[in-house]
Scaffold this motif. Structure first.
Motif, PDB file in Angstrom:
ATOM      1  N   ASP A 141      44.584  34.684  34.888  1.00 43.14           N
ATOM      2  CA  ASP A 141      44.156  35.998  35.765  1.00 43.14           C
ATOM      3  C   ASP A 141      43.992  35.521  37.003  1.00 43.14           C
ATOM      4  O   ASP A 141      44.020  36.507  38.014  1.00 43.14           O
ATOM      5  CB  ASP A 141      43.349  36.953  34.988  1.00 43.14           C
ATOM      6  CG  ASP A 141      44.019  37.710  33.774  1.00 43.14           C
ATOM      7  OD1 ASP A 141      45.302  37.949  33.963  1.00 43.14           O
ATOM      8  OD2 ASP A 141      43.377  38.167  33.262  1.00 43.14           O
ATOM      9  N   ASP A 142      43.325  34.231  37.116  1.00 45.56           N
ATOM     10  CA  ASP A 142      42.706  34.007  38.561  1.00 45.56           C
ATOM     11  C   ASP A 142      43.593  33.410  39.304  1.00 45.56           C
ATOM     12  O   ASP A 142      43.934  32.254  39.678  1.00 45.56           O
ATOM     13  CB  ASP A 142      41.632  32.871  38.269  1.00 45.56           C
ATOM     14  CG  ASP A 142      40.611  32.997  39.281  1.00 45.56           C
ATOM     15  OD1 ASP A 142      40.920  33.196  40.454  1.00 45.56           O
ATOM     16  OD2 ASP A 142      39.562  32.407  39.044  1.00 45.56           O
ATOM     17  N   SER A 151      43.443  36.364  50.236  1.00 50.61           N
ATOM     18  CA  SER A 151      42.372  36.552  49.461  1.00 50.61           C
ATOM     19  C   SER A 151      41.276  36.906  50.115  1.00 50.61           C
ATOM     20  O   SER A 151      40.500  36.011  50.904  1.00 50.61           O
ATOM     21  CB  SER A 151      42.293  35.382  48.620  1.00 50.61           C
ATOM     22  OG  SER A 151      43.170  34.895  47.611  1.00 50.61           O
ATOM     23  N   ASP A 183      36.434  39.283  43.712  1.00 51.42           N
ATOM     24  CA  ASP A 183      37.321  40.114  42.497  1.00 51.42           C
ATOM     25  C   ASP A 183      37.163  41.611  42.821  1.00 51.42           C
ATOM     26  O   ASP A 183      35.889  41.964  42.843  1.00 51.42           O
ATOM     27  CB  ASP A 183      37.355  39.559  41.542  1.00 51.42           C
ATOM     28  CG  ASP A 183      38.091  38.158  41.135  1.00 51.42           C
ATOM     29  OD1 ASP A 183      38.622  37.766  42.206  1.00 51.42           O
ATOM     30  OD2 ASP A 183      37.680  37.395  40.170  1.00 51.42           O
ATOM     31  N   GLU A 184      38.275  42.327  42.844  1.00 51.23           N
ATOM     32  CA  GLU A 184      37.992  43.797  42.869  1.00 51.23           C
ATOM     33  C   GLU A 184      38.410  44.288  41.426  1.00 51.23           C
ATOM     34  O   GLU A 184      39.415  44.830  41.277  1.00 51.23           O
ATOM     35  CB  GLU A 184      38.837  44.539  44.007  1.00 51.23           C
ATOM     36  CG  GLU A 184      38.166  43.865  45.183  1.00 51.23           C
ATOM     37  CD  GLU A 184      39.324  44.276  46.647  1.00 51.23           C
ATOM     38  OE1 GLU A 184      40.369  44.529  46.401  1.00 51.23           O
ATOM     39  OE2 GLU A 184      38.727  44.710  47.364  1.00 51.23           O
ATOM     40  N   MET A 185      37.293  44.310  40.450  1.00 52.44           N
ATOM     41  CA  MET A 185      37.709  44.812  39.106  1.00 52.44           C
ATOM     42  C   MET A 185      38.231  46.390  38.928  1.00 52.44           C
ATOM     43  O   MET A 185      38.523  46.482  38.178  1.00 52.44           O
ATOM     44  CB  MET A 185      36.419  44.460  38.482  1.00 52.44           C
ATOM     45  CG  MET A 185      35.760  42.965  38.512  1.00 52.44           C
ATOM     46  SD  MET A 185      37.387  41.757  38.285  1.00 52.44           S
ATOM     47  CE  MET A 185      37.772  42.036  36.548  1.00 52.44           C
ATOM     48  N   SER A 245      43.387  42.514  40.161  1.00 55.54           N
ATOM     49  CA  SER A 245      42.137  42.646  40.587  1.00 55.54           C
ATOM     50  C   SER A 245      41.353  41.215  40.792  1.00 55.54           C
ATOM     51  O   SER A 245      40.066  41.128  40.948  1.00 55.54           O
ATOM     52  CB  SER A 245      41.384  43.307  39.417  1.00 55.54           C
ATOM     53  OG  SER A 245      41.643  42.887  38.154  1.00 55.54           O
ATOM     54  N   HIS A 246      42.174  40.074  40.671  1.00 54.91           N
ATOM     55  CA  HIS A 246      41.743  38.731  40.844  1.00 54.91           C
ATOM     56  C   HIS A 246      41.923  37.977  41.881  1.00 54.91           C
ATOM     57  O   HIS A 246      41.914  36.797  41.782  1.00 54.91           O
ATOM     58  CB  HIS A 246      41.790  38.178  39.507  1.00 54.91           C
ATOM     59  CG  HIS A 246      41.299  38.703  38.192  1.00 54.91           C
ATOM     60  ND1 HIS A 246      40.162  38.269  37.678  1.00 54.91           N
ATOM     61  CD2 HIS A 246      41.869  39.706  37.329  1.00 54.91           C
ATOM     62  CE1 HIS A 246      39.898  39.157  36.798  1.00 54.91           C
ATOM     63  NE2 HIS A 246      40.895  40.003  36.254  1.00 54.91           N
ATOM     64  N   TRP A 247      42.190  38.540  42.930  1.00 53.84           N
ATOM     65  CA  TRP A 247      42.591  37.615  44.242  1.00 53.84           C
ATOM     66  C   TRP A 247      41.641  37.215  44.950  1.00 53.84           C
ATOM     67  O   TRP A 247      41.641  36.366  46.021  1.00 53.84           O
ATOM     68  CB  TRP A 247      43.460  38.776  45.058  1.00 53.84           C
ATOM     69  CG  TRP A 247      45.030  39.079  44.858  1.00 53.84           C
ATOM     70  CD1 TRP A 247      45.349  39.997  44.038  1.00 53.84           C
ATOM     71  CD2 TRP A 247      46.036  37.991  44.483  1.00 53.84           C
ATOM     72  NE1 TRP A 247      46.640  39.845  43.366  1.00 53.84           N
ATOM     73  CE2 TRP A 247      47.106  38.624  43.981  1.00 53.84           C
ATOM     74  CE3 TRP A 247      46.086  36.658  45.142  1.00 53.84           C
ATOM     75  CZ2 TRP A 247      48.581  38.099  43.772  1.00 53.84           C
ATOM     76  CZ3 TRP A 247      47.522  35.879  44.775  1.00 53.84           C
ATOM     77  CH2 TRP A 247      48.543  36.595  44.374  1.00 53.84           C
ATOM     78  N   GLY A 248      40.305  37.643  44.866  1.00 56.28           N
ATOM     79  CA  GLY A 248      39.333  37.079  45.529  1.00 56.28           C
ATOM     80  C   GLY A 248      38.962  35.615  45.347  1.00 56.28           C
ATOM     81  O   GLY A 248      39.127  34.963  44.419  1.00 56.28           O
ATOM     82  N   SER A 285      33.413  38.666  40.969  1.00 49.50           N
ATOM     83  CA  SER A 285      32.988  39.995  41.433  1.00 49.50           C
ATOM     84  C   SER A 285      31.581  40.088  41.637  1.00 49.50           C
ATOM     85  O   SER A 285      31.154  41.073  42.465  1.00 49.50           O
ATOM     86  CB  SER A 285      33.284  41.049  40.077  1.00 49.50           C
ATOM     87  OG  SER A 285      32.753  40.629  38.784  1.00 49.50           O
ATOM     88  N   LYS A 299      34.133  30.858  43.494  1.00 47.67           N
ATOM     89  CA  LYS A 299      34.974  30.459  42.344  1.00 47.67           C
ATOM     90  C   LYS A 299      34.774  28.901  42.272  1.00 47.67           C
ATOM     91  O   LYS A 299      34.630  28.429  43.346  1.00 47.67           O
ATOM     92  CB  LYS A 299      36.107  30.919  42.147  1.00 47.67           C
ATOM     93  CG  LYS A 299      36.437  32.382  41.960  1.00 47.67           C
ATOM     94  CD  LYS A 299      37.684  33.008  42.004  1.00 47.67           C
ATOM     95  CE  LYS A 299      37.756  34.397  41.651  1.00 47.67           C
ATOM     96  NZ  LYS A 299      39.053  35.261  41.618  1.00 47.67           N
TER      97      LYS A 299
END
Length: 272
Positions: free
Chosen positions: A25-26, A43, A47-49, A58-61, A65, A70
């Motif tokens: 997911d990351d 990015s 993340d924008e959950m 929702s895991h592009w950051g 969150s 990371k």
């Protein structure tokens, strides 16, 4: 060596571009592992959950969150001017101490905090939140900028966001913070143009594990200049469990120009 690539966030593009994710997911971490340098704008921030398109959307950051970088990304994907500030640790929780006068929800980008703007409501697709807004912060180097850009022929014509702990908690899981002793919420806000009508609030999340504090709200017509706003709170047992520490909402009806943009800074609970 890194290969420079452009990545357009979104479920369809993510699946097409990174079919080899194999359930990972990351997306940002995957790019790091594969030696890809994500170009600016691909990015953004944490993340924008709250995003609901599923998959990696929702895991592009480049940050989790909770706004912490990371693993391994701060040196190659995250490159603000100058050195990154030191990570705060549990031994030095400067955002909160029961002996301190303030408990910070937001004062600076990448600050450690228990609360994140994960509780999107209403027209979630029309929301834009940037917690590293560098233009004219109230204090420090950054503020949070919020935009709500509705369409007159779609949606429910209102939107808002809660700052929650844990991320995305609507009272259906244990969480919240014991903030007894704090009896005032103070924050600074300014409008992009002035005249924006915004409702600001704290508390009010229901559910088995929701807020012990009933919703307290102030309704504001913003100006283009920074102004301080205050919500008085009861303190005591009502502050025993705070899940939704801060929030805002706006409607198309009250903002007939078609959208609102505004900045927030220095959001804090205070002991009087």
């Amino acid at each position: 060596m890194f290969e420079d690539v452009d990545i357009i966030a979104g479920n369809a593009n993510a699946v097409r571009t990174y079919s080899a994710l194999n359930g990972m997911d990351d997306a940002a971490a995957y790019a790091q592992r594969k030696g890809l340098r994500v170009s600016a704008g691909a990015s953004l921030g944490p993340d924008e959950m709250f995003k609901s398109e599923g998959g990696v959307g929702s895991h592009w950051g480049v940050m989790a969150s909770n706004r912490t970088p990371k693993p391994g990304l701060s040196s190659s994907l995250l490159a603000p001017a100058g050195a990154l500030p030191p990570r705060r640790t549990a031994k030095n929780p400067t955002w909160f101490s029961k002996d301190e006068r303030t408990y910070s929800i937001y004062t600076e980008w990448q600050q450690n905090t228990d609360y994140v703007p994960s509780g999107a409501m209403g027209d979630t697709w029309a929301l834009d939140t940037d917690e590293c807004w560098l233009r004219n912060p109230h204090a420090g180097k950054s503020a949070t900028h919020v935009g709500y850009w509705p369409q007159r022929d779609a949606g429910v014509h209102w939107a808002g966001t809660y700052w929650q702990t844990p991320s995305g908690n609507w009272g259906d899981e244990p969480g919240g913070k014991d903030l007894r002793g704090y009896n005032r919420l103070v924050f600074y806000a300014r409008g992009d143009h002035g005249g924006e009508t915004i409702h600001f609030f704290t508390g009010g999340i229901t559910g088995r594990h929701g807020d012990t504090l009933k919703k307290h709200q102030t309704d504001v017509r913003l100006t283009k200049d920074w102004r301080q706003y205050t919500i008085d709170l009861p303190g005591g047992p009502a502050m025993r469990r705070i899940v939704g520490a801060f929030g805002w909402s706006a409607s198309l009806e009250e903002n007939p120009r078609g959208g609102v943009g505004f900045c927030l800074d220095d959001i804090e609970f205070i002991r009087r």
